[in-house]
Design an enzyme around this catalytic site. Sequence first.
Site, PDB file in Angstrom:
ATOM      1  N   ARG A   1      21.183  58.004 -19.415  1.00  0.00           N
ATOM      2  CA  ARG A   1      20.233  56.960 -19.799  1.00  0.00           C
ATOM      3  C   ARG A   1      18.882  57.492 -20.254  1.00  0.00           C
ATOM      4  NH1 ARG A   1      23.892  54.760 -16.824  1.00  0.00           N
ATOM      5  NH2 ARG A   1      23.681  56.753 -15.779  1.00  0.00           N
ATOM      6  N   THR A   2      18.335  58.427 -19.503  1.00  0.00           N
ATOM      7  CA  THR A   2      16.967  58.831 -19.825  1.00  0.00           C
ATOM      8  C   THR A   2      16.922  59.485 -21.206  1.00  0.00           C
ATOM      9  OG1 THR A   2      16.515  59.107 -17.494  1.00  0.00           O
ATOM     10  CG2 THR A   2      14.945  60.108 -19.012  1.00  0.00           C
TER      11      THR A   2
ATOM     12  N   LYS B   1      18.744  82.638 -21.555  1.00  0.00           N
ATOM     13  CA  LYS B   1      18.437  84.065 -21.792  1.00  0.00           C
ATOM     14  C   LYS B   1      17.229  84.514 -20.979  1.00  0.00           C
ATOM     15  CE  LYS B   1      19.782  83.685 -26.674  1.00  0.00           C
ATOM     16  NZ  LYS B   1      19.217  83.700 -28.043  1.00  0.00           N
TER      17      LYS B   1
ATOM     18  N   ARG C   1      13.146  67.170 -18.950  1.00  0.00           N
ATOM     19  CA  ARG C   1      13.737  67.054 -17.605  1.00  0.00           C
ATOM     20  C   ARG C   1      14.085  68.455 -17.132  1.00  0.00           C
ATOM     21  NH1 ARG C   1      18.385  62.952 -15.765  1.00  0.00           N
ATOM     22  NH2 ARG C   1      16.526  61.643 -15.733  1.00  0.00           N
TER      23      ARG C   1
ATOM     24  N   HIS D   1       9.703  60.758 -11.435  1.00  0.00           N
ATOM     25  CA  HIS D   1      10.422  60.310 -12.634  1.00  0.00           C
ATOM     26  C   HIS D   1       9.631  59.120 -13.201  1.00  0.00           C
ATOM     27  CE1 HIS D   1      13.473  59.423 -15.454  1.00  0.00           C
ATOM     28  NE2 HIS D   1      14.548  59.430 -14.675  1.00  0.00           N
TER      29      HIS D   1
HETATM   30  C1  NCD Z   1      17.997  59.069 -11.974  1.00  0.00           C
HETATM   31  C2  NCD Z   1      17.469  60.481 -12.008  1.00  0.00           C
HETATM   32  O1  NCD Z   1      17.817  61.265 -12.892  1.00  0.00           O
HETATM   33  O2  NCD Z   1      16.661  60.782 -11.133  1.00  0.00           O
HETATM   34  N1  NCD Z   1      18.712  58.728 -13.116  1.00  0.00           N
HETATM   35  C3  NCD Z   1      18.030  58.177 -14.180  1.00  0.00           C
HETATM   36  O3  NCD Z   1      17.218  58.822 -14.785  1.00  0.00           O
HETATM   37  N2  NCD Z   1      18.257  56.895 -14.477  1.00  0.00           N
HETATM   38  C4  NCD Z   1      18.714  58.713 -10.726  1.00  0.00           C
HETATM   39  C5  NCD Z   1      19.831  59.594 -10.264  1.00  0.00           C
HETATM   40  O4  NCD Z   1      20.212  60.558 -10.931  1.00  0.00           O
HETATM   41  O5  NCD Z   1      20.369  59.284  -9.206  1.00  0.00           O
END
Ligand code: NCD
Length: 315
Positions: free
Chosen positions: A51-52, A80, A101, A129
């Site tokens: 999703r993100t 690397k 991320r 997040h």
């Molecule tokens: C979450 C995350 O990556 O922290 N997912 C997301 O971005 N919607 C929640 C999770 O991974 O449990």
Amino acid sequence: MKHLIDPTDLTLQEIDDILCLAEKIMANRPAYAEAAKGKKLATLFFEPSTRTRLSFEAAMLELGGSVIGFSSANSSSAAKGESVADTARTIEKYADIIAMRHPKEGAPLVASMNVNIPVINAGDGGHLHPTQTLTDLLTIKETTGRLSDLTIGFCGDLKFGRTVHSLIKQLSRYQNMRFILISPQELKVPDYIKEEVLDKNDAPYQEVERMEDVIGELDILYMTRVQRERFFNEADYIRLKDSYILDLEKLKLAKEDLKILHPLPRVNEISVEVDKDPRALYFAQAEYGKFVRMALMMKLLGLSVDEKDSAKAGI
Ligand code: NCD
């Protein structure tokens, strides 16, 4: 240069502006179809995501911009041995904005300190997040009509869940929010969240182990998955992974207008039979995530649209 590393990087007014812009975009999508024309987003994902990453990419494409990036550490020069700072300095030459991320807490902060383009933290380890938080805020605002006077239950892995830490940090800045933290002993919210966030903001909270004891008091139930990848050993994960399973039986104890949120992915913690209950909002929540990221990127890039002009131009 404005980055988004922690929800508190934004004032309450700035957050409100982003939510209002997201609402405007939802109401008039064609007007924003060229808002980011010529702009490039780089998605640097060193950890899995559905999703993100894809909502960031869809958001930039819907604004008329374009996207470059990678979706795993293995397919970048991190494999690397390249440092986050060097990767960021390079990407700055290719893109106008970065969403990153990373499994290490603080990695997006390091990137932001090394570049002159906005860096957005798309999840750093078990820390924060902030764009999921914006997604959650928009969902709460759209479905309850307010960002105050709510009792919110967080349930599941409150120790490693970065979405939980981020959202508690943000919600405790609003008026009259009450928190009920539902978890096994081993997965309780870290002390720093209690001391530096909840206590500091005078936000009332209680910690409980049984969902059934408190579900009837909640306006919002924020379910989370047990974060397997952050455990030191698999046996602990297996022991704790099914600590909570929300099903229709338990929902009988809840308010008629409860809102059930989950950042997703779901594993076992919400039974699929719950999906058709009108209180289940998690897939709608994923859609709000795209609109709020459109609004966020417009703000960080200093872009605006005059809806009257775009109507005139027939866009
Ligand atoms: C979450 C995350 O990556 O922290 N997912 C997301 O971005 N919607 C929640 C999770 O991974 O449990």
